[in-house]
Design an enzyme around this catalytic site. Structure first.
Site, PDB file in Angstrom:
ATOM      1  N   SER A 163       0.852  -1.188   0.000  1.00 18.14           N
ATOM      2  CA  SER A 163       0.000   0.000   0.000  1.00 18.14           C
ATOM      3  C   SER A 163       0.885   1.233   0.000  1.00 18.14           C
ATOM      4  O   SER A 163       2.047   1.170   0.416  1.00 18.14           O
ATOM      5  CB  SER A 163      -0.862   0.029   1.266  1.00 18.14           C
ATOM      6  OG  SER A 163      -1.480   1.304   1.408  1.00 18.14           O
TER       7      SER A 163
ATOM      8  N   TYR B   5      -2.397  -1.932  10.243  1.00 18.19           N
ATOM      9  CA  TYR B   5      -2.424  -2.040   8.784  1.00 18.19           C
ATOM     10  C   TYR B   5      -1.127  -1.492   8.185  1.00 18.19           C
ATOM     11  O   TYR B   5      -0.496  -2.127   7.344  1.00 18.19           O
ATOM     12  CB  TYR B   5      -3.636  -1.263   8.250  1.00 18.19           C
ATOM     13  CG  TYR B   5      -3.819  -1.338   6.754  1.00 18.19           C
ATOM     14  CD1 TYR B   5      -4.494  -2.412   6.177  1.00 18.19           C
ATOM     15  CD2 TYR B   5      -3.334  -0.346   5.917  1.00 18.19           C
ATOM     16  CE1 TYR B   5      -4.668  -2.488   4.802  1.00 18.19           C
ATOM     17  CE2 TYR B   5      -3.504  -0.413   4.546  1.00 18.19           C
ATOM     18  CZ  TYR B   5      -4.175  -1.481   3.992  1.00 18.19           C
ATOM     19  OH  TYR B   5      -4.349  -1.553   2.625  1.00 18.19           O
TER      20      TYR B   5
HETATM   21  P1  NAD Z   1     -11.500  -5.849  -0.798  1.00 17.13           P
HETATM   22  O1  NAD Z   1     -11.972  -5.806   0.610  1.00 17.13           O
HETATM   23  O2  NAD Z   1     -12.459  -5.645  -1.904  1.00 17.13           O
HETATM   24  O3  NAD Z   1     -10.704  -7.207  -1.079  1.00 17.13           O
HETATM   25  C1  NAD Z   1      -9.995  -7.913  -0.095  1.00 17.13           C
HETATM   26  C2  NAD Z   1     -10.383  -9.385  -0.201  1.00 17.13           C
HETATM   27  O4  NAD Z   1      -9.571 -10.145   0.715  1.00 17.13           O
HETATM   28  C3  NAD Z   1     -11.844  -9.636   0.174  1.00 17.13           C
HETATM   29  O5  NAD Z   1     -12.488 -10.357  -0.849  1.00 17.13           O
HETATM   30  C4  NAD Z   1     -11.749 -10.470   1.454  1.00 17.13           C
HETATM   31  O6  NAD Z   1     -12.800 -11.409   1.610  1.00 17.13           O
HETATM   32  C5  NAD Z   1     -10.398 -11.147   1.275  1.00 17.13           C
HETATM   33  N1  NAD Z   1      -9.857 -11.618   2.537  1.00 17.13           N
HETATM   34  C6  NAD Z   1      -9.864 -10.973   3.726  1.00 17.13           C
HETATM   35  N2  NAD Z   1      -9.304 -11.751   4.662  1.00 17.13           N
HETATM   36  C7  NAD Z   1      -8.933 -12.903   4.057  1.00 17.13           C
HETATM   37  C8  NAD Z   1      -8.296 -14.093   4.512  1.00 17.13           C
HETATM   38  N3  NAD Z   1      -7.942 -14.249   5.792  1.00 17.13           N
HETATM   39  N4  NAD Z   1      -8.053 -15.085   3.625  1.00 17.13           N
HETATM   40  C9  NAD Z   1      -8.427 -14.940   2.322  1.00 17.13           C
HETATM   41  N5  NAD Z   1      -9.036 -13.855   1.846  1.00 17.13           N
HETATM   42  C10 NAD Z   1      -9.278 -12.833   2.708  1.00 17.13           C
HETATM   43  O7  NAD Z   1     -10.365  -4.723  -0.876  1.00 17.13           O
HETATM   44  P2  NAD Z   1      -9.274  -4.339  -1.977  1.00 17.13           P
HETATM   45  O8  NAD Z   1      -9.139  -2.875  -1.928  1.00 17.13           O
HETATM   46  O9  NAD Z   1      -9.499  -5.020  -3.262  1.00 17.13           O
HETATM   47  O10 NAD Z   1      -7.975  -4.949  -1.253  1.00 17.13           O
HETATM   48  C11 NAD Z   1      -7.053  -5.795  -1.891  1.00 17.13           C
HETATM   49  C12 NAD Z   1      -5.691  -5.502  -1.340  1.00 17.13           C
HETATM   50  O11 NAD Z   1      -5.332  -4.147  -1.663  1.00 17.13           O
HETATM   51  C13 NAD Z   1      -5.572  -5.618   0.182  1.00 17.13           C
HETATM   52  O12 NAD Z   1      -4.356  -6.249   0.510  1.00 17.13           O
HETATM   53  C14 NAD Z   1      -5.550  -4.171   0.614  1.00 17.13           C
HETATM   54  O13 NAD Z   1      -4.890  -4.002   1.847  1.00 17.13           O
HETATM   55  C15 NAD Z   1      -4.798  -3.530  -0.519  1.00 17.13           C
HETATM   56  N6  NAD Z   1      -4.947  -2.078  -0.641  1.00 17.13           N
HETATM   57  C16 NAD Z   1      -6.163  -1.494  -0.738  1.00 17.13           C
HETATM   58  C17 NAD Z   1      -6.255  -0.121  -0.817  1.00 17.13           C
HETATM   59  C18 NAD Z   1      -7.581   0.580  -0.879  1.00 17.13           C
HETATM   60  O14 NAD Z   1      -7.611   1.801  -0.778  1.00 17.13           O
HETATM   61  N7  NAD Z   1      -8.684  -0.139  -1.061  1.00 17.13           N
HETATM   62  C19 NAD Z   1      -5.107   0.671  -0.841  1.00 17.13           C
HETATM   63  C20 NAD Z   1      -3.874   0.066  -0.760  1.00 17.13           C
HETATM   64  C21 NAD Z   1      -3.813  -1.327  -0.663  1.00 17.13           C
END
Ligand code: NAD
Length: 261
Positions: free
Chosen positions: A143, A157
């Protein structure tokens, strides 16, 4: 067809970046093992891939559990014969994650277990499979908060994503001669459920938006496009990077007088 003949395992594939990546990778010829703790959501992703003419198998796993990670890798090899791309993307942002004083140990432990140990376990069981395939590409979702401090606190986080980034560098160095590339994807703030649930007031949203030169939150699909490059052979000489896709937020970050994002 930028991923023709490749097999990709994507965690966190029930929504957000993971689902968009499953759809895009499949569109470019990859066979997908779509993994998530959310069984119904990941089945839906596999169905969407199939509907679009691609090939995907859904698997339920908790990436914080070693047995589940071992099984998901075995499932990919069983279903498609090999593994070329490992996208460790699953993650959580707990709504009770706050500053160091307010954050409970439970929130800390859960966040580190999924976001950081989950990536380690993906690599622990995924790397032998990539070696069996003659090499491959690992993408670990970190991130922008691994690069900058955010004043809307989320201590567990942020620490987990810092760990993902430094672990990625070491993996890249250690496995470079084995034809395994390892890159971190550092998304900026995205309009996915994960962040919108955390920035749950207009004030919090605006506080973050004010520092994004692009003037908007990013889209999961825009992260999938970046991951596609890292997954494909087009990035053959790219390893150990912090691949930042953030609408400019890291370039523009605050002067001391500004409110931080
Ligand atoms: P999202 O919540 O749509 O997707 C995350 C997915 O991970 C969900 O489908 C959830 O069910 C799954 N998950 C959670 N815990 C789990 C576990 N223990 N085992 C297996 N699956 C699990 O969110 P996103 O934004 O698509 O996030 C994807 C990645 O991007 C994450 O690592 C998040 O930290 C990172 N990220 C997101 C942002 C943002 O602003 N949304 C920014 C930087 C990084």
């Amino acid at each position: 067809m930028r991923l023709a003949n490749k097999v990709a395992l994507i965690t966190g594939a029930a929504g957000g970046i993971g689902r968009e990546s499953a759809l895009l990778f499949a569109q470019h010829g990859a066979k997908i093992l779509a993994v998530d703790i959310n069984a119904a959501g990941v089945e839906e992703t596999a169905a969407l891939v199939a509907k679009a003419g691609g090939e995907a198998v859904a698997a339920t796993a908790d990436v914080a559990q070693a047995d589940d990670c071992q099984a998901m890798v075995a499932r990919a090899e069983e279903a498609f014969g090999k593994l070329d791309v490992l996208f460790n993307n699953a993650g959580i942002m707990d709504s009770a994650d706050a500053d160091a004083v307010a954050t409970t140990e439970d929130v800390w432990d859960r966040t580190i277990a999924i976001n950081l140990k989950g990536v380690f376990l993906g690599c622990k069981y995924g790397i032998p499979a990539l070696l069996r395939a003659g090499g491959g590409s690992i993408i670990n979702t970190a991130s922008f908060v691994a690069l900058l401090g955010a004043a809307t606190p989320q201590i567990a986080y942020t620490a987990s994503k810092g760990g993902v980034l430094s672990m990625t560098r070491e993996l890249a160095v250690v496995h470079a001669r084995q034809n395994i590339r390892v890159n971190a994807l550092c998304p900026g703030p995205l309009q996915t459920e994960l962040l919108m649930k955390f920035l749950d007031t207009e004030e919090k949203k605006q506080r973050r938006l004010v520092h994004i030169p692009a003037g908007r939150f990013g889209l999961a699909k825009e992260m999938a496009q970046a991951a596609l490059f890292l997954a494909s052979d087009e990035s053959a000489y790219v390893t150990g990077t912090e691949f930042t896709v953030d609408g400019g937020i890291t370039a523009a970050y605050v002067t001391p007088q500004d409110p931080a994002p």
